[in-house]
Each structure stands twice: as structure tokens, then as C-alpha cells.
Enzyme design. Structure first.
Site, PDB file in Angstrom:
ATOM      1  N   ARG A 149       0.803  -1.223   0.000  1.00  0.00           N
ATOM      2  CA  ARG A 149       0.000   0.000   0.000  1.00  0.00           C
ATOM      3  C   ARG A 149       0.837   1.275   0.000  1.00  0.00           C
ATOM      4  O   ARG A 149       0.599   2.167  -0.807  1.00  0.00           O
ATOM      5  CB  ARG A 149      -0.898   0.069   1.249  1.00  0.00           C
ATOM      6  CG  ARG A 149      -2.228  -0.560   1.107  1.00  0.00           C
ATOM      7  CD  ARG A 149      -2.628  -1.151   2.413  1.00  0.00           C
ATOM      8  NE  ARG A 149      -1.655  -2.191   2.741  1.00  0.00           N
ATOM      9  CZ  ARG A 149      -1.715  -3.431   2.265  1.00  0.00           C
ATOM     10  NH1 ARG A 149      -2.706  -3.775   1.496  1.00  0.00           N
ATOM     11  NH2 ARG A 149      -0.791  -4.326   2.537  1.00  0.00           N
ATOM     12  N   ARG A 190      11.121   4.075   3.550  1.00  0.00           N
ATOM     13  CA  ARG A 190      10.746   3.114   4.598  1.00  0.00           C
ATOM     14  C   ARG A 190      11.986   2.321   4.959  1.00  0.00           C
ATOM     15  O   ARG A 190      12.728   1.875   4.071  1.00  0.00           O
ATOM     16  CB  ARG A 190       9.640   2.176   4.119  1.00  0.00           C
ATOM     17  CG  ARG A 190       9.409   1.033   5.099  1.00  0.00           C
ATOM     18  CD  ARG A 190       8.233   0.169   4.749  1.00  0.00           C
ATOM     19  NE  ARG A 190       6.975   0.863   5.018  1.00  0.00           N
ATOM     20  CZ  ARG A 190       5.782   0.271   4.967  1.00  0.00           C
ATOM     21  NH1 ARG A 190       5.701  -1.022   4.641  1.00  0.00           N
ATOM     22  NH2 ARG A 190       4.684   0.941   5.209  1.00  0.00           N
ATOM     23  N   HIS A 192       4.574   5.777  11.590  1.00  0.00           N
ATOM     24  CA  HIS A 192       4.140   5.608  10.197  1.00  0.00           C
ATOM     25  C   HIS A 192       3.178   6.757   9.901  1.00  0.00           C
ATOM     26  O   HIS A 192       1.965   6.576   9.828  1.00  0.00           O
ATOM     27  CB  HIS A 192       3.450   4.244  10.047  1.00  0.00           C
ATOM     28  CG  HIS A 192       3.181   3.809   8.643  1.00  0.00           C
ATOM     29  ND1 HIS A 192       3.300   4.645   7.545  1.00  0.00           N
ATOM     30  CD2 HIS A 192       2.795   2.604   8.153  1.00  0.00           C
ATOM     31  CE1 HIS A 192       2.999   3.966   6.449  1.00  0.00           C
ATOM     32  NE2 HIS A 192       2.681   2.731   6.789  1.00  0.00           N
TER      33      HIS A 192
HETATM   34  N1   CP Z   1      -0.429  -0.087   5.756  1.00  0.00           N
HETATM   35  C1   CP Z   1       0.800  -0.334   5.260  1.00  0.00           C
HETATM   36  O1   CP Z   1       1.786   0.293   5.642  1.00  0.00           O
HETATM   37  O2   CP Z   1       0.831  -1.314   4.300  1.00  0.00           O
HETATM   38  P1   CP Z   1       2.133  -1.754   3.505  1.00  0.00           P
HETATM   39  O3   CP Z   1       3.078  -2.363   4.489  1.00  0.00           O
HETATM   40  O4   CP Z   1       1.637  -2.719   2.470  1.00  0.00           O
HETATM   41  O5   CP Z   1       2.733  -0.511   2.909  1.00  0.00           O
END
Ligand code: CP
Length: 304
Positions: free
Chosen positions: A51, A101, A129
Site C-alpha cells: 500500500r 521506509r 508511520h
Molecule cells: N499499511 C501499510 O503500511 O501497508 P504496507 O506495508 O503494504 O505498505
């Protein structure tokens, strides 16, 4: 130039402006289709993501810009030992804004200190986050019409779940917020959040173990995955992973207008039979993630 390391990097007023911009983007996408023509977003992901990375990329493409980046440490020169500081100095030569990230807490902050372009923390270890929080706030604001006067249940892995930590930091700034922290003993909220964030700011909260006991009073139920990647051994993870499973039966205890959010990915903690319930908004939440990241990219580039 501004970076986004934590949701608190935005004042309450700036946050409302951002949410209003995201709502306008949702209503009038054509108005923004060329807003970032000629600009580039770098996505530097040292940890897996579906996402966050792809919604950032979709956001920049929707704005008319371009994207470049890497999806794992293995496919970058980090595999040869390059530091985050050196990498961001190089990325600053190639792109206008960067989302990063990293599994280490504070890595995005280190990157921002060496960067000549805006850096967005797309998740740093078990710490924060912030763009998931912006997504959560936009979802609540759009579907409930307010960010105040809400009883919010946070359920699951409250120890390692960085989305929960970021969301608590962000929501305590609104009046009438009450938290119900639902977790097994071993996955309780870290003491620095209990003591330094909740108690210090006189935010009402209760801690309990049974989801059923909390359900009737909640306006929002925020389910989370047990964070397998942050456990020190597989045995503990296996013991904890199915502690909570939200089923249709349990949902009968909830208010008719309660919303179920989840940052996703889901493993087992929400039964798929719940997906058809109108209160289950976690896939809508993923869509809001694109609008709010479009608004964030536009805002940070404007402040540059
Ligand atoms: N919600 C979220 O951070 O999903 P991902 O780890 O797929 O980016």
C-alpha cells in the site's frame, strides 16, 4: 523546506488544510492531473510494502509526475554497504521529493538531515508511520465528519504496531478523544506512550484484553496485525497471532455506525465474512491513502 517524520510535524490547522485538500482531490481529480508535471518522486523502500509504496507512486502519477526508486534493500546499493545518509544525498540529485521506509527507528530522520529534498517517513521500524496516520485521519474525518468526541478502540499488537503509536500521537490533539487499548499482556502499548503521551496529556484511556468487552462503546475499532517481523522468536509469534479474530458474531455487539479500520495487510485478525459489513471500511481506507498522499506531496513541494 519541510519533511514529514511524525504526524506532529503538521500543526492541527495544517492538518485540517491537508485533509480539506485531500477531500477536494477526491471530488475534483481532474483539477490536479498536471499539478506535478515534470517533478519526480523517489520511493526508497528497505522493507516490504504494498500500500504505502504503490499508493505514493499512484499519487505522484495522478498528479502528472514521475516515479523512480527501489522496493527492497537487496535491490539497492545498501546491499553493498551504502549508508542511508549517502543514499539520500544521491537521491536528492535525481528526484524532487522522497518517501523512505526502513526497518531501523530513526532512519528517515537521519535521511532528512542529509537531504536537499523533502523526505517523508513511510515507516521506520516499530516507531512511526505518519502517512498511515494521515490516511486514518482522512478516513475518520470523511466518514464520521469529525476528529473529536470519539471513543477509539485499538486492538491487537499495540507493542510493535507503529501505526497505532502514530495514531495515538495524532489524535490526542483533539477534544473528547478516549482510547480503549485492547491487547494481550505481552503486546500492551509501550510504557513511553502510556506515561509520556497519554497520562502526561490527561487523555482518558482504559486497557483490557477482551475485545467483546470493549465493543459496545466504540465509535471506531482499529484492528492491527501481529507484527511477525518484529518478534524475536517464531514461537512467541505463533502463540500470539490469532489472539483476536473479528467475526460477524462479535460485530453484533457494536454500534450500528461504528467503523472498522485496519491499516492492512490483514492476516487472520478480521474474518473475510466481515468485509461485506457496511461498517468495514478498511479497503476504502486504502483508497483514502492515495488522496492524502497526493495532498501531502503537493503541500511539501509547495513549501520547498
Ligand atoms: N499499511 C501499510 O503500511 O501497508 P504496507 O506495508 O503494504 O505498505
Amino acid at each position: 523546506m519541510r519533511h514529514l517524520m511524525s504526524p506532529l510535524d503538521l500543526s492541527v490547522e495544517e492538518l485540517y488544510d491537508l485533509l480539506a485538500l485531500a477531500n477536494d482531490i477526491e471530488q475534483n481529480p481532474g483539477k490536479y492531473a498536471h499539478a506535478c508535471d515534470g517533478q519526480k518522486l523517489a520511493t526508497c523502500f528497505y522493507e516490504p510494502s504494498t500500500r504505502t509504496r504503490l499508493s505514493f507512486e499512484a499519487a505522484m502519477l495522478n498528479l502528472g509526475g514521475s516515479v523512480l526508486g527501489f522496493a527492497s534493500a537487496d535491490s539497492s546499493s545498501a546491499a553493498k554497504g551504502e549508508s542511508v545518509s549517502d543514499t539520500i544525498r544521491v537521491i536528492s540529485c535525481y528526484a524532487d521529493i522522497c518517501a523512505i521506509r526502513h526497518p531501523k527507528e530513526g532512519a528517515a530522520l537521519v535521511a532528512s538531515s542529509k537531504s536537499s529534498i523533502p523526505v517523508i517517513n513511510a515507516g521506520d521500524g516499530g516507531h512511526q508511520h505518519p502517512t498511515q496516520t494521515l490516511t486514518d485521519l482522512l478516513t475518520i474525518y470523511s466518514l464520521k465528519g469529525r476528529l473529536n468526541g470519539l471513543t477509539i478502540g485499538l486492538c491487537g499488537d499495540l507493542k510493535f504496531g507503529r501505526t497505532v503509536h502514530s495514531l495515538i500521537h495524532a489524535l490526542i490533539r483533539y477534544s473528547g478523544i478516549r482510547f480503549v487499548l485492547i491487547s494481550p499482556e505481552e503486546l500492551k502499548i509501550p510504557s513511553y506512550i502510556r506515561e509520556d503521551v497519554l497520562k502526561r496529556n490527561n487523555v482518558p484511556f482504559t486497557e483490557l484484553e477482551r475485545l467483546e468487552d470493549a465493543m459496545p462503546e466504540l465509535d471506531i475499532l482499529y484492528m492491527t496485525r501481529v507484527q511477525k517481523e518484529r518478534f524475536f522468536n517464531e514461537e512467541d509469534y505463533v502463540r500470539m497471532k490469532d489472539f483476536y479474530i473479528l467475526t460477524k458474531d462479535k460485530l453484533t455487539l457494536a454500534k450500528e455506525d461504528m467503523l472498522v479500520l485496519h491499516p492492512l495487510p490483514r492476516v487472520n485478525e478480521i474474518s473475510v465474512e466481515v468485509d461485506d459489513d457496511p461498517r468495514a471500511v478498511y479497503f476504502k481506507q486504502a483508497q483514502y491513502g492515495v488522496y492524502v498522499r497526493m495532498a501531502l506531496i503537493l503541500t511539501l513541494l509547495k513549501w520547498r
